[in-house]
Design a protein around this motif. Structure first.
Motif, PDB file in Angstrom:
ATOM      1  N   LEU A  22       0.892  -1.136  -0.054  1.00  0.00           N
ATOM      2  CA  LEU A  22       0.029  -0.003  -0.043  1.00  0.00           C
ATOM      3  C   LEU A  22       0.941   1.117   0.050  1.00  0.00           C
ATOM      4  CD1 LEU A  22      -2.706  -1.174   2.399  1.00  0.00           C
ATOM      5  CD2 LEU A  22      -3.063  -0.718   0.148  1.00  0.00           C
ATOM      6  N   VAL A  23       1.873   1.336   0.542  1.00  0.00           N
ATOM      7  CA  VAL A  23       2.891   2.228   0.778  1.00  0.00           C
ATOM      8  C   VAL A  23       3.667   2.486  -0.530  1.00  0.00           C
ATOM      9  CG1 VAL A  23       4.813   3.249   1.884  1.00  0.00           C
ATOM     10  CG2 VAL A  23       3.240   2.233   3.131  1.00  0.00           C
ATOM     11  N   ALA A  24       4.077   1.304  -1.055  1.00  0.00           N
ATOM     12  CA  ALA A  24       4.696   1.473  -2.572  1.00  0.00           C
ATOM     13  C   ALA A  24       3.717   1.870  -3.620  1.00  0.00           C
ATOM     14  CB  ALA A  24       5.256  -0.084  -2.634  1.00  0.00           C
ATOM     15  N   ASP A  25       2.550   1.263  -3.422  1.00  0.00           N
ATOM     16  CA  ASP A  25       1.313   1.653  -4.384  1.00  0.00           C
ATOM     17  C   ASP A  25       1.844   1.387  -5.963  1.00  0.00           C
ATOM     18  OD1 ASP A  25      -1.005   2.760  -5.490  1.00  0.00           O
ATOM     19  OD2 ASP A  25      -0.170   4.693  -5.363  1.00  0.00           O
ATOM     20  N   CYS A 110       8.208 -16.979  -0.877  1.00  0.00           N
ATOM     21  CA  CYS A 110       8.779 -15.669  -0.234  1.00  0.00           C
ATOM     22  C   CYS A 110       8.799 -16.191   1.380  1.00  0.00           C
ATOM     23  CB  CYS A 110       7.898 -14.457  -0.411  1.00  0.00           C
ATOM     24  SG  CYS A 110       8.364 -13.109   0.252  1.00  0.00           S
ATOM     25  N   GLY A 111       9.251 -17.420   1.713  1.00  0.00           N
ATOM     26  CA  GLY A 111       9.142 -17.831   3.044  1.00  0.00           C
ATOM     27  C   GLY A 111      10.324 -18.653   3.238  1.00  0.00           C
ATOM     28  N   GLU A 112      10.225 -19.418   4.385  1.00  0.00           N
ATOM     29  CA  GLU A 112      11.508 -20.428   4.917  1.00  0.00           C
ATOM     30  C   GLU A 112      11.214 -21.542   3.716  1.00  0.00           C
ATOM     31  OE1 GLU A 112      13.145 -20.000   7.386  1.00  0.00           O
ATOM     32  OE2 GLU A 112      12.211 -18.398   8.216  1.00  0.00           O
ATOM     33  N   HIS A 113      12.646 -22.291   3.605  1.00  0.00           N
ATOM     34  CA  HIS A 113      12.575 -23.623   2.923  1.00  0.00           C
ATOM     35  C   HIS A 113      12.247 -23.405   1.444  1.00  0.00           C
ATOM     36  CE1 HIS A 113      12.967 -25.110   7.023  1.00  0.00           C
ATOM     37  NE2 HIS A 113      11.787 -25.192   7.140  1.00  0.00           N
ATOM     38  N   ASP A 114      12.527 -21.943   0.643  1.00  0.00           N
ATOM     39  CA  ASP A 114      12.133 -22.030  -0.264  1.00  0.00           C
ATOM     40  C   ASP A 114      12.893 -22.836  -1.520  1.00  0.00           C
ATOM     41  OD1 ASP A 114      14.415 -20.687  -0.601  1.00  0.00           O
ATOM     42  OD2 ASP A 114      13.859 -18.844  -1.731  1.00  0.00           O
ATOM     43  N   GLU A 115      14.028 -23.359  -1.255  1.00  0.00           N
ATOM     44  CA  GLU A 115      14.828 -24.072  -1.954  1.00  0.00           C
ATOM     45  C   GLU A 115      14.079 -25.553  -2.110  1.00  0.00           C
ATOM     46  OE1 GLU A 115      16.204 -25.036   2.217  1.00  0.00           O
ATOM     47  OE2 GLU A 115      15.975 -23.045   0.804  1.00  0.00           O
ATOM     48  N   LEU A 116      13.492 -26.126  -1.131  1.00  0.00           N
ATOM     49  CA  LEU A 116      12.533 -27.568  -1.226  1.00  0.00           C
ATOM     50  C   LEU A 116      11.563 -27.175  -1.832  1.00  0.00           C
ATOM     51  CD1 LEU A 116      13.543 -28.547   2.309  1.00  0.00           C
ATOM     52  CD2 LEU A 116      14.914 -29.423   0.234  1.00  0.00           C
ATOM     53  N   LEU A 117      10.856 -26.011  -1.210  1.00  0.00           N
ATOM     54  CA  LEU A 117       9.422 -25.714  -2.126  1.00  0.00           C
ATOM     55  C   LEU A 117       9.446 -25.411  -3.803  1.00  0.00           C
ATOM     56  CD1 LEU A 117       7.836 -23.883   0.980  1.00  0.00           C
ATOM     57  CD2 LEU A 117       7.650 -26.185   0.334  1.00  0.00           C
ATOM     58  N   THR A 118      10.504 -24.464  -3.899  1.00  0.00           N
ATOM     59  CA  THR A 118      10.536 -24.373  -5.428  1.00  0.00           C
ATOM     60  C   THR A 118      10.727 -25.596  -6.143  1.00  0.00           C
ATOM     61  OG1 THR A 118      11.440 -22.285  -4.977  1.00  0.00           O
ATOM     62  CG2 THR A 118      12.122 -23.252  -7.142  1.00  0.00           C
ATOM     63  N   TYR A 119      11.720 -26.598  -5.741  1.00  0.00           N
ATOM     64  CA  TYR A 119      11.962 -27.968  -6.444  1.00  0.00           C
ATOM     65  C   TYR A 119      10.636 -28.717  -6.469  1.00  0.00           C
ATOM     66  CZ  TYR A 119      13.199 -32.884  -7.191  1.00  0.00           C
ATOM     67  OH  TYR A 119      13.267 -33.981  -7.817  1.00  0.00           O
ATOM     68  N   PHE A 120      10.050 -28.849  -5.430  1.00  0.00           N
ATOM     69  CA  PHE A 120       8.887 -29.887  -5.296  1.00  0.00           C
ATOM     70  C   PHE A 120       7.529 -29.154  -6.035  1.00  0.00           C
ATOM     71  CE2 PHE A 120      11.320 -31.925  -1.835  1.00  0.00           C
ATOM     72  CZ  PHE A 120      11.047 -33.466  -2.341  1.00  0.00           C
ATOM     73  N   PHE A 138      18.622 -13.531  -2.161  1.00  0.00           N
ATOM     74  CA  PHE A 138      18.713 -12.024  -2.811  1.00  0.00           C
ATOM     75  C   PHE A 138      18.290 -10.902  -1.819  1.00  0.00           C
ATOM     76  CE2 PHE A 138      15.997  -8.460  -4.685  1.00  0.00           C
ATOM     77  CZ  PHE A 138      16.774  -7.786  -5.186  1.00  0.00           C
ATOM     78  N   PRO A 139      17.342 -11.145  -0.788  1.00  0.00           N
ATOM     79  CA  PRO A 139      17.309 -10.333   0.487  1.00  0.00           C
ATOM     80  C   PRO A 139      18.784  -9.916   1.334  1.00  0.00           C
ATOM     81  CG  PRO A 139      15.337 -11.713   0.458  1.00  0.00           C
ATOM     82  CD  PRO A 139      16.539 -12.355  -0.354  1.00  0.00           C
ATOM     83  N   LEU A 140      19.537 -11.023   1.424  1.00  0.00           N
ATOM     84  CA  LEU A 140      20.759 -11.034   2.247  1.00  0.00           C
ATOM     85  C   LEU A 140      21.702 -10.275   1.266  1.00  0.00           C
ATOM     86  CD1 LEU A 140      20.786 -14.670   3.770  1.00  0.00           C
ATOM     87  CD2 LEU A 140      20.504 -12.242   4.758  1.00  0.00           C
ATOM     88  N   ALA A 141      21.682 -10.326  -0.098  1.00  0.00           N
ATOM     89  CA  ALA A 141      22.683  -9.713  -0.873  1.00  0.00           C
ATOM     90  C   ALA A 141      22.242  -8.331  -0.979  1.00  0.00           C
ATOM     91  CB  ALA A 141      22.272 -10.196  -2.468  1.00  0.00           C
ATOM     92  N   ARG A 142      21.067  -7.744  -0.879  1.00  0.00           N
ATOM     93  CA  ARG A 142      20.787  -6.418  -0.608  1.00  0.00           C
ATOM     94  C   ARG A 142      21.278  -5.949   0.760  1.00  0.00           C
ATOM     95  NH1 ARG A 142      15.409  -4.565  -0.836  1.00  0.00           N
ATOM     96  NH2 ARG A 142      16.192  -2.696  -2.365  1.00  0.00           N
ATOM     97  N   LEU A 223      11.210  -8.379  -2.425  1.00  0.00           N
ATOM     98  CA  LEU A 223      10.223  -8.754  -3.445  1.00  0.00           C
ATOM     99  C   LEU A 223       9.589  -7.540  -3.941  1.00  0.00           C
ATOM    100  CD1 LEU A 223       8.651 -10.875  -4.977  1.00  0.00           C
ATOM    101  CD2 LEU A 223       6.882 -10.884  -3.055  1.00  0.00           C
ATOM    102  N   ILE A 224       9.170  -6.620  -3.266  1.00  0.00           N
ATOM    103  CA  ILE A 224       8.879  -5.184  -3.824  1.00  0.00           C
ATOM    104  C   ILE A 224       9.804  -4.471  -4.730  1.00  0.00           C
ATOM    105  CG2 ILE A 224       8.046  -3.049  -3.195  1.00  0.00           C
ATOM    106  CD1 ILE A 224       6.676  -3.856  -0.764  1.00  0.00           C
ATOM    107  N   ARG A 225      10.761  -4.647  -4.622  1.00  0.00           N
ATOM    108  CA  ARG A 225      11.996  -4.370  -5.372  1.00  0.00           C
ATOM    109  C   ARG A 225      12.058  -5.081  -6.792  1.00  0.00           C
ATOM    110  NH1 ARG A 225      14.029  -2.113  -8.405  1.00  0.00           N
ATOM    111  NH2 ARG A 225      16.120  -1.418  -8.905  1.00  0.00           N
ATOM    112  N   LEU A 226      11.852  -6.194  -6.555  1.00  0.00           N
ATOM    113  CA  LEU A 226      11.947  -7.060  -7.978  1.00  0.00           C
ATOM    114  C   LEU A 226      10.465  -6.822  -8.837  1.00  0.00           C
ATOM    115  CD1 LEU A 226      13.145 -10.668  -6.605  1.00  0.00           C
ATOM    116  CD2 LEU A 226      14.474  -9.103  -8.228  1.00  0.00           C
ATOM    117  N   LEU A 227       9.400  -6.484  -8.112  1.00  0.00           N
ATOM    118  CA  LEU A 227       8.217  -6.387  -8.803  1.00  0.00           C
ATOM    119  C   LEU A 227       8.343  -4.966  -9.466  1.00  0.00           C
ATOM    120  CD1 LEU A 227       5.615  -7.520  -5.986  1.00  0.00           C
ATOM    121  CD2 LEU A 227       5.981  -8.660  -8.140  1.00  0.00           C
ATOM    122  N   GLU A 228       8.916  -3.987  -8.854  1.00  0.00           N
ATOM    123  CA  GLU A 228       9.004  -2.698  -9.168  1.00  0.00           C
ATOM    124  C   GLU A 228      10.044  -2.552 -10.542  1.00  0.00           C
ATOM    125  OE1 GLU A 228      10.000   1.501  -7.031  1.00  0.00           O
ATOM    126  OE2 GLU A 228      11.332   0.028  -6.834  1.00  0.00           O
ATOM    127  N   ALA A 229      10.910  -3.687 -10.383  1.00  0.00           N
ATOM    128  CA  ALA A 229      11.952  -3.520 -11.543  1.00  0.00           C
ATOM    129  C   ALA A 229      11.341  -4.061 -12.776  1.00  0.00           C
ATOM    130  CB  ALA A 229      13.166  -4.326 -11.242  1.00  0.00           C
TER     131      ALA A 229
END
Length: 302
Positions: A22-25, A110-120, A138-142, A223-229
């Motif tokens: 809502l703030v990013a609009d 956008c949560g825990e264990h995304d490496e396992l959930l993405t694969y399955f 990506f969040p940690l890289a930022r 995630l908002i940064r990626l969506l904005e891009a």
């Protein structure tokens, strides 16, 4: 016509993420699908508040909306103590549901264990590998990028930080990290630099500690940064979790192009010898975890 962003997860996380949207609009049709039916009325205050957004709209949706999704963002849906195998079992049912309802967009974890959930999710759905990804490191890289910029006294745009692996055990690829046009390791060789190899080690340990803390806010902001891009047609190269089509297949965070079509591999990941060894050990563990969970999913089946 605005692209459609569907959000699904437990109420606390979903409502927090919606407040940030809502703030990013951003110019989005945002649809929240309650994790449980009783949560639907709890989103009403946010729906009302969205009337003040010139660009973004918000409504509560149903399963029929899956077929309209440009992105389907899955936040944590299970309780914190839920084991990955149980999450994967629930994911199988969820994937059947969205595919049956015509889902053809990007599925973003956008949560825990995304490496396992993405694969399955890819394994269960039959969707294209490029459509399914997670935020990964990506969040940690930022976070590392901003800390390095502050430490070195340069603008954030001058830093290209590379963090690979998984969100809970990130590997900082210093050999792939740049300050302007120069690798950071060459930058350290400058006698005027007020930064040395010991500082890199300390910063790596600091990032490991941050990885063990609550990353939910970092994930939402990333995630908002990626969506904005994507919405401004300026796709990013980011270390998100993606499917690696090797034998056996696995999912881990490496730099890929994130755009309106999903994720796209650009080149093979080249690391230093020590970094490659650490990355290979992590991938071996991921493959073992996948095999263990896959075995548990088939137990008791005819």
């Amino acid at each position: 016509m605005k692209p459609t962003l569907i959000i699904q997860g437990n109420f606390d996380q979903a409502s927090r993420f919606i407040r940030q949207l809502l703030v990013a609009d951003l110019p989005l049709e945002c649809v929240v699908i309650p994790n449980v039916t009783d949560d639907a009325p709890r989103y009403q205050a946010l729906v009302v508040a969205s009337a003040l957004c010139p660009q973004m709209t918000l409504r509560v949706g149903t399963a029929v909306d899956y077929g309209k999704a440009t992105w389907l963002v899955l936040l944590d849906r299970a309780e914190a103590e839920t084991v990955p195998a149980a999450e994967v079992a629930e994911l199988r049912l969820f994937m059947n549901r969205i595919v049956e309802n015509g889902f053809k967009g990007q599925l973003v974890f956008c949560g825990e264990h995304d490496e396992l959930l993405t694969y399955f999710a890819w394994k269960f759905s039959g969707l294209n590998q490029s459509q399914i990804w997670g935020l990964g490191t990506f969040p940690l890289a930022r976070l590392l990028t901003y800390r390095l910029a502050e430490r070195l006294g340069v603008g954030v745009a001058a830093i290209q930080a590379a963090v690979v692996g998984t969100a809970d055990k990130p590997i900082v690829a210093w050999s792939r990290t740049y300050v302007g046009p120069a690798p950071i390791l060459m930058y350290l060789a400058n006698e005027d630099a007020k930064f040395n190899a010991d500082d890199l080690g300390k910063m790596g340990h600091w990032l490991q500690r941050e990885a063990g803390a609550d990353q939910r806010m970092l994930r939402s902001m990333a995630l908002i940064r990626l969506l904005e891009a994507d919405l401004t047609n300026q796709p990013l190269i980011a270390s998100v979790t993606n499917i690696h089509d090797e034998t056996p297949v696995y999912a881990a965070a490496t730099p890929v192009l994130v755009n309106g079509s999903g994720v796209k591999h650009l080149t093979n990941l080249v690391l230093s010898e020590d970094e490659q060894h650490e990355f290979a050990e992590q991938i071996a563990t991921l493959r073992e975890n996948i095999a263990t969970i896959a075995g548990q999913q088939t137990e008791g089946r005819a």
